[in-house]
Design an enzyme around this catalytic site. Structure first.
Site, PDB file in Angstrom:
ATOM      1  N   SER A  22       0.836  -1.210   0.000  1.00  0.00           N
ATOM      2  CA  SER A  22       0.000   0.000   0.000  1.00  0.00           C
ATOM      3  C   SER A  22       0.869   1.257   0.000  1.00  0.00           C
ATOM      4  O   SER A  22       0.599   2.225  -0.720  1.00  0.00           O
ATOM      5  CB  SER A  22      -0.893   0.029   1.240  1.00  0.00           C
ATOM      6  OG  SER A  22      -1.823  -1.015   1.179  1.00  0.00           O
ATOM      7  N   ARG A  26       1.487   4.358  -3.004  1.00  0.00           N
ATOM      8  CA  ARG A  26       1.256   5.770  -2.672  1.00  0.00           C
ATOM      9  C   ARG A  26       2.516   6.599  -2.864  1.00  0.00           C
ATOM     10  O   ARG A  26       2.460   7.770  -3.248  1.00  0.00           O
ATOM     11  CB  ARG A  26       0.726   5.877  -1.233  1.00  0.00           C
ATOM     12  CG  ARG A  26      -0.752   5.428  -1.129  1.00  0.00           C
ATOM     13  CD  ARG A  26      -1.100   4.946   0.262  1.00  0.00           C
ATOM     14  NE  ARG A  26      -2.515   4.662   0.436  1.00  0.00           N
ATOM     15  CZ  ARG A  26      -3.119   3.521   0.081  1.00  0.00           C
ATOM     16  NH1 ARG A  26      -2.436   2.554  -0.499  1.00  0.00           N
ATOM     17  NH2 ARG A  26      -4.422   3.356   0.305  1.00  0.00           N
ATOM     18  N   ARG A 121     -14.117  -6.162 -10.959  1.00  0.00           N
ATOM     19  CA  ARG A 121     -14.161  -5.558  -9.607  1.00  0.00           C
ATOM     20  C   ARG A 121     -14.970  -4.258  -9.599  1.00  0.00           C
ATOM     21  O   ARG A 121     -14.905  -3.477 -10.549  1.00  0.00           O
ATOM     22  CB  ARG A 121     -12.733  -5.358  -9.095  1.00  0.00           C
ATOM     23  CG  ARG A 121     -12.088  -6.731  -8.888  1.00  0.00           C
ATOM     24  CD  ARG A 121     -10.736  -6.650  -8.299  1.00  0.00           C
ATOM     25  NE  ARG A 121     -10.754  -6.183  -6.926  1.00  0.00           N
ATOM     26  CZ  ARG A 121      -9.664  -5.985  -6.204  1.00  0.00           C
ATOM     27  NH1 ARG A 121      -8.478  -6.202  -6.731  1.00  0.00           N
ATOM     28  NH2 ARG A 121      -9.754  -5.552  -4.969  1.00  0.00           N
ATOM     29  N   ASP A 312      -7.117  -8.056   4.534  1.00  0.00           N
ATOM     30  CA  ASP A 312      -6.318  -8.941   3.667  1.00  0.00           C
ATOM     31  C   ASP A 312      -5.868 -10.215   4.378  1.00  0.00           C
ATOM     32  O   ASP A 312      -5.321 -11.115   3.744  1.00  0.00           O
ATOM     33  CB  ASP A 312      -5.098  -8.182   3.127  1.00  0.00           C
ATOM     34  CG  ASP A 312      -5.517  -7.089   2.137  1.00  0.00           C
ATOM     35  OD1 ASP A 312      -6.630  -7.187   1.580  1.00  0.00           O
ATOM     36  OD2 ASP A 312      -4.741  -6.135   1.936  1.00  0.00           O
ATOM     37  N   ARG A 343     -13.120 -14.066  -1.845  1.00  0.00           N
ATOM     38  CA  ARG A 343     -12.288 -14.791  -0.876  1.00  0.00           C
ATOM     39  C   ARG A 343     -13.093 -15.580   0.151  1.00  0.00           C
ATOM     40  O   ARG A 343     -12.548 -16.486   0.781  1.00  0.00           O
ATOM     41  CB  ARG A 343     -11.307 -13.824  -0.191  1.00  0.00           C
ATOM     42  CG  ARG A 343     -10.190 -13.406  -1.130  1.00  0.00           C
ATOM     43  CD  ARG A 343      -9.152 -12.530  -0.461  1.00  0.00           C
ATOM     44  NE  ARG A 343      -8.098 -12.209  -1.415  1.00  0.00           N
ATOM     45  CZ  ARG A 343      -7.289 -11.154  -1.328  1.00  0.00           C
ATOM     46  NH1 ARG A 343      -7.424 -10.308  -0.309  1.00  0.00           N
ATOM     47  NH2 ARG A 343      -6.361 -10.942  -2.240  1.00  0.00           N
ATOM     48  N   ARG A 385      -3.096 -13.984  -2.345  1.00  0.00           N
ATOM     49  CA  ARG A 385      -3.238 -14.281  -0.909  1.00  0.00           C
ATOM     50  C   ARG A 385      -3.820 -15.678  -0.679  1.00  0.00           C
ATOM     51  O   ARG A 385      -3.498 -16.327   0.321  1.00  0.00           O
ATOM     52  CB  ARG A 385      -4.069 -13.201  -0.214  1.00  0.00           C
ATOM     53  CG  ARG A 385      -3.414 -11.817  -0.334  1.00  0.00           C
ATOM     54  CD  ARG A 385      -3.772 -10.861   0.757  1.00  0.00           C
ATOM     55  NE  ARG A 385      -3.373  -9.504   0.378  1.00  0.00           N
ATOM     56  CZ  ARG A 385      -2.145  -9.007   0.531  1.00  0.00           C
ATOM     57  NH1 ARG A 385      -1.190  -9.720   1.078  1.00  0.00           N
ATOM     58  NH2 ARG A 385      -1.883  -7.764   0.135  1.00  0.00           N
TER      59      ARG A 385
HETATM   60  C1  S3P Z   1      -5.597  -1.329  -0.065  1.00  0.00           C
HETATM   61  C2  S3P Z   1      -6.803  -1.337   0.567  1.00  0.00           C
HETATM   62  C3  S3P Z   1      -7.603  -2.548   0.801  1.00  0.00           C
HETATM   63  C4  S3P Z   1      -6.791  -3.830   0.619  1.00  0.00           C
HETATM   64  C5  S3P Z   1      -5.891  -3.775  -0.575  1.00  0.00           C
HETATM   65  C6  S3P Z   1      -4.960  -2.582  -0.541  1.00  0.00           C
HETATM   66  C7  S3P Z   1      -4.915  -0.040  -0.263  1.00  0.00           C
HETATM   67  O1  S3P Z   1      -8.682  -2.561  -0.109  1.00  0.00           O
HETATM   68  O2  S3P Z   1      -7.635  -4.954   0.541  1.00  0.00           O
HETATM   69  O3  S3P Z   1      -5.080  -4.963  -0.623  1.00  0.00           O
HETATM   70  O4  S3P Z   1      -3.697  -0.035  -0.518  1.00  0.00           O
HETATM   71  O5  S3P Z   1      -5.576   0.995  -0.142  1.00  0.00           O
HETATM   72  P1  S3P Z   1     -10.045  -1.753   0.203  1.00  0.00           P
HETATM   73  O6  S3P Z   1      -9.659  -0.418   0.620  1.00  0.00           O
HETATM   74  O7  S3P Z   1     -10.824  -1.741  -1.065  1.00  0.00           O
HETATM   75  O8  S3P Z   1     -10.716  -2.566   1.272  1.00  0.00           O
END
Ligand code: S3P
Length: 424
Positions: A22, A26, A121, A312, A343, A385
């Site tokens: 994540s 960013r 999605r 996750d 999942r 995962r």
């Molecule tokens: C993430 C947010 C999560 C997570 C994904 C990464 C992110 O998803 O499941 O692996 O980096 O913002 P959601 O925000 O849609 O739940």
């Protein structure tokens, strides 16, 4: 491609996991919008984050690697260029959702798409709030490909219908450009890496509990970023050590931001022997070394605010709850249906093939404990995962599990098997 998984092993020694996925996404995105060079140490070179790099290169941003440091030559908030072709995010939901917030405010139009999983999605969750801000997004009935025509945006107050850091971050990135104040309110707090990083880059963002206020800004200041190890990757090794006899591992330099540690809290409640060593802060993110020893665990029910903090890790919860003493229930987790695979379905199906007894419910699972794992042939559904969860389950089997289509692990954890091998 099929892999015969390691089996009947325990884990011992010190290791590190790769950079947080994540935070890596960013760092590229926000670095690209800053004025000048952002350096990134510990960037996760997994397929998803490479998709983010490729999209920003296609948007005219110079990004290069020198001695394991990624350099992003930020061109300012208005420095992106119209891409020549359709942007391609591969399997990465984070890339398509976050970048849409940025593209909504540019002075050009472009199309963005991804692989067959991305095409399924839900995108309504970003299209709706961004459209309220004035964005102009065409979609295939709220699915990708998205056609985004850059527009003048205005601030909104948005009560998040689902806890999603991706949606929240798309709105916050758009808010950098939007006229007036943007307010985002969450029922349950999702991961807050965007808020932390935007603040470090000089954005005008204030967080008060579950409410975030953001104001438009003229300029972001480049940063030197050090990315900590990914707690979501570390959790596979943590579970591997907990469920196998005489295991004892230390995973160094792992991010333990509170919005990500729900699963650790749940494991502690189950009786896990986990300690946090050398706790410190790096770039505003809490980091430590995690020590784990084999443990006998008891069942626990989970739901409510912990779910977004462990979203996750719920496939791993299904595995560990199957081995714990007693029955466990997962509630409030219907978001799992919208991940790289459904999942709830995929993890129940695969774990049931290897001796578990998990019943799917509309928003979670009922998991019988005290199960004995038996080897079988399993599928990954091209979901990284799910694949790693099965690989960790195999450590507890007396014969090897054969896992089909395991290469998807490279999406978030390249060298997963190498790191695992060094521990047994
Ligand atoms: C993430 C947010 C999560 C997570 C994904 C990464 C992110 O998803 O499941 O692996 O980096 O913002 P959601 O925000 O849609 O739940």
């Amino acid at each position: 491609m099929k892999k015969i998984l390691p089996y009947n092993k325990n884990l011992k020694g010190k290791t590190k996991v790769l950079g947080d996925k994540s935070i890596s996404h960013r760092a590229i995105m926000i670095g690209a919008l800053a004025e000048g060079i952002t350096t990134i140490k510990g960037f996760l070179k997994g397929e998803d984050c490479i998709s983010t790099i490729n999209c920003f290169k296609d948007l005219g941003i110079k990004i290069e690697e020198q001695n394991d440091i990624i350099k992003v030559y930020g061109n300012g908030l208005y420095g992106l260029k119209k891409p020549k072709n359709t942007l391609y995010v591969g399997n990465s939901g984070t890339t398509i959702r976050l970048i849409s917030g940025i593209l909504s405010a540019q002075d050009f139009s472009c199309e963005i798409t991804g692989d067959s999983s991305i095409l399924k999605r839900p995108m309504k969750r970003i299209i709706e709030p961004l459209s309220l801000m004035g964005a102009n997004i065409d979609s295939n009935n709220y699915l990708a490909p998205l056609n985004i025509k850059g527009s003048k945006l205005k601030g909104i107050t948005y009560n998040m219908p689902v806890a999603s850091a991706q949606v929240k971050s798309a709105i916050l990135l758009a808010s950098l450009y939007a006229e007036g104040k943007t307010i985002v309110k969450e029922n349950f707090k999702s991961r807050d890496h965007s808020e932390i990083m935007l603040k470090n880059f000089g954005a005008n963002i204030n967080v008060n509990g579950n409410t975030i206020e953001s104001y438009p800004i003229h300029k972001l200041t480049p940063q030197n970023i050090e990315i900590c190890g990914d707690i979501s990757s570390a959790c596979f090794l943590i579970v591997g050590a907990l469920i196998t006899k005489n295991s004892h591992i230390i995973i160094e330099n792992v991010g333990i931001n509170e919005t990500r540690t729900g699963f650790i809290d749940v494991l502690l409640k189950m009786g896990a022997n986990i300690s946090f060593l050398n706790t410190r802060y790096i770039n505003g993110e809490k980091v430590c070394d995690i020590e784990v020893k084999s443990s006998n665990l008891k069942a626990v029910n989970i739901g409510g605010s912990v779910i977004p903090r462990m979203i996750d890790e719920i496939p791993l919860f299904a595995l560990i709850a199957s081995l714990a003493d007693g029955n466990s229930i997962v509630k409030d987790a219907s978001e799992l249906k919208f991940k790289e695979s459904n999942r709830i379905k995929t993890i129940s199906t695969e774990l049931n093939k290897i001796g578990c007894n998990i019943v799917e419910t509309d928003d979670g699972m009922i998991i019988e404990g005290n199960r004995k794992l038996v080897a079988n042939e399993c599928e990954s559904y091209n979901d990284h995962r799910i694949a790693m969860c099965i690989a960790i389950a195999s450590l507890r089997c007396n014969e090897p599990i054969a896992l089909n289509n395991y290469k998807c692990i490279d999406i978030s954890f390249p060298n997963f098997f190498g790191i695992l091998e060094n521990l047994y």
